[in-house]
Scaffold this active site. Structure first.
Site, PDB file in Angstrom:
ATOM      1  N   ASP A  48       1.301  -0.991   0.033  1.00 45.06           N
ATOM      2  CA  ASP A  48      -0.049  -0.152  -0.075  1.00 45.06           C
ATOM      3  C   ASP A  48       1.128   1.154   0.193  1.00 45.06           C
ATOM      4  OD1 ASP A  48      -2.690   0.867   1.232  1.00 45.06           O
ATOM      5  OD2 ASP A  48      -1.430   2.224   1.369  1.00 45.06           O
ATOM      6  N   TYR A  53       2.967  10.254  -0.223  1.00 44.90           N
ATOM      7  CA  TYR A  53       4.171   9.386   0.250  1.00 44.90           C
ATOM      8  C   TYR A  53       5.313   9.559  -0.562  1.00 44.90           C
ATOM      9  CZ  TYR A  53       0.248   6.508   2.944  1.00 44.90           C
ATOM     10  OH  TYR A  53      -1.013   6.138   2.826  1.00 44.90           O
ATOM     11  N   LYS A  78      -2.997   6.146  -4.586  1.00 41.50           N
ATOM     12  CA  LYS A  78      -3.581   6.669  -3.874  1.00 41.50           C
ATOM     13  C   LYS A  78      -4.020   8.115  -4.464  1.00 41.50           C
ATOM     14  CE  LYS A  78      -3.939   4.829  -0.265  1.00 41.50           C
ATOM     15  NZ  LYS A  78      -2.073   4.758   1.159  1.00 41.50           N
ATOM     16  N   HIS A 111      -7.551   9.665  -1.531  1.00 38.60           N
ATOM     17  CA  HIS A 111      -6.839   9.340  -0.275  1.00 38.60           C
ATOM     18  C   HIS A 111      -7.602  10.443   0.958  1.00 38.60           C
ATOM     19  CE1 HIS A 111      -2.353   9.371   1.474  1.00 38.60           C
ATOM     20  NE2 HIS A 111      -2.733   9.316   2.360  1.00 38.60           N
TER      21      HIS A 111
END
Ligand code: A2P
Length: 280
Positions: A48, A53, A78, A111
């Site tokens: 994931d 990120y 996301k 997200h």
């Protein structure tokens, strides 16, 4: 769930491995690459990540040379807040594919919801992002689509569209079970995934959880992960430490008693990330 490759079945019939590997706060570069390689060696098949990120390229590097067919991996990403809306979502999705060095995603999520507190036309914005996701889904570039951090009030508008979400990924750990959202998802056959199932690590020093974990000869991390599964929720623990990555997957040889489930399910809030869709 008996083993790491066991799956939940989404509302479109697609299978999703029951334990995912979280990568929020895994620094881009060798750290994220090494962590994902370790995870795959330890048996994780579900990774994931997210554009936000900023580690997708390192994860792409990690997954490129593994001797595992792409079809056996389950990769989630996301779309970030700055890419909401049809056009920007399309563009962001392509960058995610390029960075991950893949030509499809197993799961793509919004997200965070646009909310009434920040955005006057929040519902229309969410629906417009969803329109892009739906189109990519129908064309086969994404095998399943969903949302993250959506409360029922945010889900409502998407429930009126052609394709309803398959997943809602929310913060979920002892003391923060988000009952209202989980009940809503159950009612509509939306799978709940748990981000930060260890409460970003805050669960680990809790004496009550330590006492329960020790009865099973397990760590608090393992207890929290197993507890998610027994509640029908899909945990996504994050670690960059090889021994912990292995430890967090070693949760299929014990079963929490009904009594211990009730005890943990009754715990009031005692910490977590502190992030909330309507206040962040
Ligand atoms: P690290 O990545 O340095 O190993 P969450 O998944 O709830 O967000 O929690 C992630 C945090 O918990 C990270 O700080 C991670 O540290 C730590 N962590 C993950 N697994 C374990 C474990 N088995 N034992 C102790 N700490 C852990």
């Amino acid at each position: 769930m008996e083993r790491i490759t066991d799956t939940y079945i989404l509302n479109n019939g697609y299978h999703i491995p029951c334990l995912g590997f979280g990568t929020w706060q895994s620094p881009n570069g060798e750290t994220a690459t090494a962590a994902v390689r370790t995870a795959v060696r330890a048996g994780y098949r579900h990774i994931d990540t997210a554009a936000a990120y900023k580690n997708e390229s390192s994860i792409g590097e990690a997954l490129k040379p593994v001797d595992i067919p792409r079809a056996e991996l389950f990769i989630t990403s996301k779309v970030w807040d700055d890419s909401r809306g049809y056009e920007k979502t399309m563009k962001s999705f392509q960058k995610t594919l390029d960075d991950l060095q893949t030509d499809y995603l197993d799961l793509y999520l919004i997200h965070w919801p646009a909310t009434k507190y920040r955005c006057p036309d929040w519902e229309a914005v969410n629906v417009d992002t969803w329109r892009a996701m739906t189109e990519l889904y129908k064309k086969g570039y994404i095998k399943s689509i969903g949302v993250s951090n959506f409360l029922p009030e945010h889900l409502e508008a998407l429930m009126q569209t052609e394709i309803i979400p398959m997943v809602d990924q929310i913060e979920y750990h002892p003391g923060q079970m988000q009952e209202e959202t989980v009940d809503y998802c159950r009612k509509h056959d939306i799978l709940v995934e748990a981000w930060s199932p260890l409460g970003t690590g805050r669960m680990l020093t809790d004496r009550r959880l330590q006492d329960i974990a020790s009865k099973y000869g397990k760590s608090v991390a393992q207890l929290c992960i197993r507890w998610c599964l027994q509640n029908g929720v899909l945990p996504l623990p994050k670690s960059v430490t090889p021994s912990r990555i292995v430890e967090n997957a070693d949760i299929f040889d014990f079963h929490l008693s009904d009594e211990d489930m009730v005890t943990i399910n009754s715990m009031p809030y005692f910490g977590g990330s502190g992030l909330h869709p309507n206040t962040r």
